[in-house]
Design a protein around this motif. Structure first.
Motif, PDB file in Angstrom:
ATOM      1  N   VAL A  65       0.895  -1.036   0.016  1.00 52.25           N
ATOM      2  CA  VAL A  65       0.136  -0.137  -0.073  1.00 52.25           C
ATOM      3  C   VAL A  65       0.909   1.403  -0.103  1.00 52.25           C
ATOM      4  O   VAL A  65       0.612   2.232  -0.740  1.00 52.25           O
ATOM      5  CB  VAL A  65      -0.960  -0.093   1.254  1.00 52.25           C
ATOM      6  CG1 VAL A  65      -1.804   1.107   1.208  1.00 52.25           C
ATOM      7  CG2 VAL A  65      -1.835  -1.234   0.856  1.00 52.25           C
ATOM      8  N   SER A  66       1.923   1.272   0.835  1.00 54.63           N
ATOM      9  CA  SER A  66       2.849   2.592   0.978  1.00 54.63           C
ATOM     10  C   SER A  66       3.480   2.632  -0.281  1.00 54.63           C
ATOM     11  O   SER A  66       3.666   3.774  -0.849  1.00 54.63           O
ATOM     12  CB  SER A  66       3.863   2.538   2.075  1.00 54.63           C
ATOM     13  OG  SER A  66       4.505   1.195   1.821  1.00 54.63           O
ATOM     14  N   TRP A  67       3.905   1.670  -1.048  1.00 56.34           N
ATOM     15  CA  TRP A  67       4.733   1.805  -2.342  1.00 56.34           C
ATOM     16  C   TRP A  67       3.667   2.314  -3.318  1.00 56.34           C
ATOM     17  O   TRP A  67       4.031   3.240  -4.305  1.00 56.34           O
ATOM     18  CB  TRP A  67       5.163   0.217  -2.933  1.00 56.34           C
ATOM     19  CG  TRP A  67       6.291   0.047  -2.299  1.00 56.34           C
ATOM     20  CD1 TRP A  67       6.731  -0.819  -1.140  1.00 56.34           C
ATOM     21  CD2 TRP A  67       7.811   0.674  -2.327  1.00 56.34           C
ATOM     22  NE1 TRP A  67       7.918  -1.022  -0.970  1.00 56.34           N
ATOM     23  CE2 TRP A  67       8.643   0.037  -1.595  1.00 56.34           C
ATOM     24  CE3 TRP A  67       8.181   1.518  -3.311  1.00 56.34           C
ATOM     25  CZ2 TRP A  67      10.154   0.369  -1.595  1.00 56.34           C
ATOM     26  CZ3 TRP A  67       9.574   1.842  -3.232  1.00 56.34           C
ATOM     27  CH2 TRP A  67      10.463   1.349  -2.570  1.00 56.34           C
ATOM     28  N   SER A  68       2.537   1.798  -3.313  1.00 49.09           N
ATOM     29  CA  SER A  68       1.453   2.105  -4.318  1.00 49.09           C
ATOM     30  C   SER A  68       1.229   3.704  -4.151  1.00 49.09           C
ATOM     31  O   SER A  68       0.930   4.292  -5.206  1.00 49.09           O
ATOM     32  CB  SER A  68       0.293   1.567  -4.466  1.00 49.09           C
ATOM     33  OG  SER A  68      -0.405   1.604  -3.110  1.00 49.09           O
ATOM     34  N   ARG A  69       1.139   4.131  -2.933  1.00 50.79           N
ATOM     35  CA  ARG A  69       1.038   5.524  -2.706  1.00 50.79           C
ATOM     36  C   ARG A  69       2.208   6.340  -3.164  1.00 50.79           C
ATOM     37  O   ARG A  69       1.998   7.636  -3.490  1.00 50.79           O
ATOM     38  CB  ARG A  69       0.610   5.862  -1.153  1.00 50.79           C
ATOM     39  CG  ARG A  69      -0.559   5.227  -0.628  1.00 50.79           C
ATOM     40  CD  ARG A  69      -0.616   5.578   1.022  1.00 50.79           C
ATOM     41  NE  ARG A  69      -1.962   5.908   1.222  1.00 50.79           N
ATOM     42  CZ  ARG A  69      -2.522   6.401   2.439  1.00 50.79           C
ATOM     43  NH1 ARG A  69      -1.763   6.461   3.211  1.00 50.79           N
ATOM     44  NH2 ARG A  69      -3.439   6.627   2.378  1.00 50.79           N
ATOM     45  N   MET A  70       3.345   5.929  -2.975  1.00 50.41           N
ATOM     46  CA  MET A  70       4.535   6.781  -3.450  1.00 50.41           C
ATOM     47  C   MET A  70       4.400   7.321  -4.844  1.00 50.41           C
ATOM     48  O   MET A  70       4.708   8.361  -4.993  1.00 50.41           O
ATOM     49  CB  MET A  70       5.685   5.956  -3.371  1.00 50.41           C
ATOM     50  CG  MET A  70       6.144   5.937  -1.740  1.00 50.41           C
ATOM     51  SD  MET A  70       7.531   4.891  -1.616  1.00 50.41           S
ATOM     52  CE  MET A  70       8.927   6.138  -1.940  1.00 50.41           C
ATOM     53  N   CYS A  71       3.823   6.514  -5.516  1.00 49.91           N
ATOM     54  CA  CYS A  71       3.651   6.848  -7.232  1.00 49.91           C
ATOM     55  C   CYS A  71       2.350   7.591  -7.390  1.00 49.91           C
ATOM     56  O   CYS A  71       2.237   8.159  -8.651  1.00 49.91           O
ATOM     57  CB  CYS A  71       3.880   5.826  -7.784  1.00 49.91           C
ATOM     58  SG  CYS A  71       5.386   5.070  -7.828  1.00 49.91           S
ATOM     59  N   LYS A  72       1.552   7.875  -6.623  1.00 50.55           N
ATOM     60  CA  LYS A  72       0.295   8.585  -6.813  1.00 50.55           C
ATOM     61  C   LYS A  72       0.743  10.139  -6.566  1.00 50.55           C
ATOM     62  O   LYS A  72       1.555  10.502  -5.856  1.00 50.55           O
ATOM     63  CB  LYS A  72      -0.822   8.320  -5.563  1.00 50.55           C
ATOM     64  CG  LYS A  72      -1.537   7.069  -5.925  1.00 50.55           C
ATOM     65  CD  LYS A  72      -2.522   6.813  -4.784  1.00 50.55           C
ATOM     66  CE  LYS A  72      -3.219   5.538  -4.906  1.00 50.55           C
ATOM     67  NZ  LYS A  72      -4.274   5.569  -3.874  1.00 50.55           N
ATOM     68  N   SER A  73      -0.114  11.190  -7.313  1.00 51.50           N
ATOM     69  CA  SER A  73       0.218  12.373  -7.167  1.00 51.50           C
ATOM     70  C   SER A  73      -0.199  12.866  -5.742  1.00 51.50           C
ATOM     71  O   SER A  73      -0.759  12.331  -4.995  1.00 51.50           O
ATOM     72  CB  SER A  73      -0.700  13.145  -8.194  1.00 51.50           C
ATOM     73  OG  SER A  73      -1.939  13.098  -7.736  1.00 51.50           O
ATOM     74  N   LYS A  74       0.416  13.963  -5.532  1.00 53.89           N
ATOM     75  CA  LYS A  74       0.514  14.630  -4.167  1.00 53.89           C
ATOM     76  C   LYS A  74      -0.977  15.061  -3.986  1.00 53.89           C
ATOM     77  O   LYS A  74      -1.644  15.085  -2.831  1.00 53.89           O
ATOM     78  CB  LYS A  74       1.307  15.897  -4.034  1.00 53.89           C
ATOM     79  CG  LYS A  74       3.029  15.742  -3.953  1.00 53.89           C
ATOM     80  CD  LYS A  74       3.549  16.584  -3.889  1.00 53.89           C
ATOM     81  CE  LYS A  74       5.031  16.274  -3.907  1.00 53.89           C
ATOM     82  NZ  LYS A  74       6.051  17.453  -3.653  1.00 53.89           N
ATOM     83  N   LEU A  75      -1.792  15.329  -4.957  1.00 55.43           N
ATOM     84  CA  LEU A  75      -3.175  15.984  -4.914  1.00 55.43           C
ATOM     85  C   LEU A  75      -3.971  14.542  -4.577  1.00 55.43           C
ATOM     86  O   LEU A  75      -4.950  14.613  -3.719  1.00 55.43           O
ATOM     87  CB  LEU A  75      -3.763  16.046  -6.039  1.00 55.43           C
ATOM     88  CG  LEU A  75      -3.113  17.749  -6.587  1.00 55.43           C
ATOM     89  CD1 LEU A  75      -3.711  18.173  -7.816  1.00 55.43           C
ATOM     90  CD2 LEU A  75      -3.422  18.733  -5.701  1.00 55.43           C
ATOM     91  N   GLU A  76      -3.612  13.210  -4.672  1.00 50.51           N
ATOM     92  CA  GLU A  76      -4.140  12.096  -4.161  1.00 50.51           C
ATOM     93  C   GLU A  76      -3.639  11.707  -3.206  1.00 50.51           C
ATOM     94  O   GLU A  76      -4.051  10.390  -2.828  1.00 50.51           O
ATOM     95  CB  GLU A  76      -4.074  11.086  -5.540  1.00 50.51           C
ATOM     96  CG  GLU A  76      -4.896  11.543  -6.805  1.00 50.51           C
ATOM     97  CD  GLU A  76      -4.313  10.525  -8.041  1.00 50.51           C
ATOM     98  OE1 GLU A  76      -3.449   9.607  -7.706  1.00 50.51           O
ATOM     99  OE2 GLU A  76      -5.053  10.720  -9.052  1.00 50.51           O
ATOM    100  N   GLY A  77      -2.981  12.249  -2.274  1.00 49.33           N
ATOM    101  CA  GLY A  77      -2.324  11.792  -1.378  1.00 49.33           C
ATOM    102  C   GLY A  77      -1.024  11.045  -1.374  1.00 49.33           C
ATOM    103  O   GLY A  77      -0.481  10.354  -0.295  1.00 49.33           O
ATOM    104  N   GLY A  78      -0.277  10.934  -2.472  1.00 51.01           N
ATOM    105  CA  GLY A  78       0.919  10.250  -2.536  1.00 51.01           C
ATOM    106  C   GLY A  78       1.975  11.271  -2.403  1.00 51.01           C
ATOM    107  O   GLY A  78       1.983  12.240  -1.985  1.00 51.01           O
ATOM    108  N   MET A  79       3.305  10.743  -2.708  1.00 50.25           N
ATOM    109  CA  MET A  79       4.386  11.587  -2.715  1.00 50.25           C
ATOM    110  C   MET A  79       4.667  12.037  -4.291  1.00 50.25           C
ATOM    111  O   MET A  79       5.704  12.890  -4.124  1.00 50.25           O
ATOM    112  CB  MET A  79       5.602  10.672  -2.206  1.00 50.25           C
ATOM    113  CG  MET A  79       5.314  10.197  -0.761  1.00 50.25           C
ATOM    114  SD  MET A  79       6.576   9.334  -0.165  1.00 50.25           S
ATOM    115  CE  MET A  79       7.977  10.699  -0.056  1.00 50.25           C
ATOM    116  N   GLY A  80       4.097  11.677  -5.018  1.00 50.85           N
ATOM    117  CA  GLY A  80       4.236  12.238  -6.355  1.00 50.85           C
ATOM    118  C   GLY A  80       5.386  11.782  -7.386  1.00 50.85           C
ATOM    119  O   GLY A  80       5.892  12.452  -8.216  1.00 50.85           O
TER     120      GLY A  80
END
Length: 175
Positions: A4-19
């Motif tokens: 889950v944390s790896w998939s979040r890293m690639c999400k945009s910052k607007l979507e709660g990821g690291m961008g």
């Protein structure tokens, strides 16, 4: 949970990821930074440890992958492909720079000699082209082994008055 944390890293910052757009490229850049640190500070503990094990007779840029590898070394070695094209040598004493194989000329197209190789010993170093007493280029030898335009380029390279180590420098890409 880790996926889950790896998939979040690639999400945009607007979507709660690291961008991060490309984690592989980001990781390779961080590994290249470690490789560059080893080049810049060869006396560091990390550089000495890897040198003793993987490149005792050379430098990191010419190191082979070897056998019985640490995972970290395999990763840093992969980053050399990133480092090599962005570097060239600044002439100091000429002991480290190979005349035919290294990038040392002030010609942005290749930074390498394009004159045909002449028999100049088994492993000809730039030291042979520098008069150690006067700290000047040996023009008589340059004229014999290089094209005329390369002789001009070589003569434009300053040689330090006091011998100092050759230095690997980062070349800025012009775009």
């Amino acid at each position: 949970m880790a996926w889950v944390s790896w998939s979040r890293m690639c999400k945009s910052k607007l979507e709660g990821g690291m961008g991060f757009r490309d984690l592989y490229a980001f990781n390779l850049a961080m590994l290249a930074k470690q490789g560059w640190r080893m080049l810049e500070n060869p006396a560091s503990l990390m550089a000495c440890m890897y040198e003793a094990r993987y490149f005792p007779n050379g430098d990191i840029l010419n190191a082979s992958i070897g056998s019985n590898l640490y995972y970290a070394w395999r990763s840093i070695h992969k980053s050399i492909e990133i480092i090599q094209p962005g570097t060239r040598w600044r002439v100091g004493n000429g002991k480290t720079i190979h005349i035919w194989d290294d990038r040392w000329l002030p010609t942005p197209s290749t930074y390498k000699v394009i004159s045909p190789r002449k028999d100049f010993g088994d492993f000809p170093m730039l030291l042979a082209l520098i008069d150690q007493d006067t700290r000047r280029w040996r023009k008589d030898i340059l004229d014999k082994i290089f094209f005329a335009f390369e002789v001009g380029n070589i003569l434009s390279i300053p040689i330090p008055h006091y011998p100092q180590e050759d230095q690997l420098i980062w070349v800025k890409n012009k775009k």
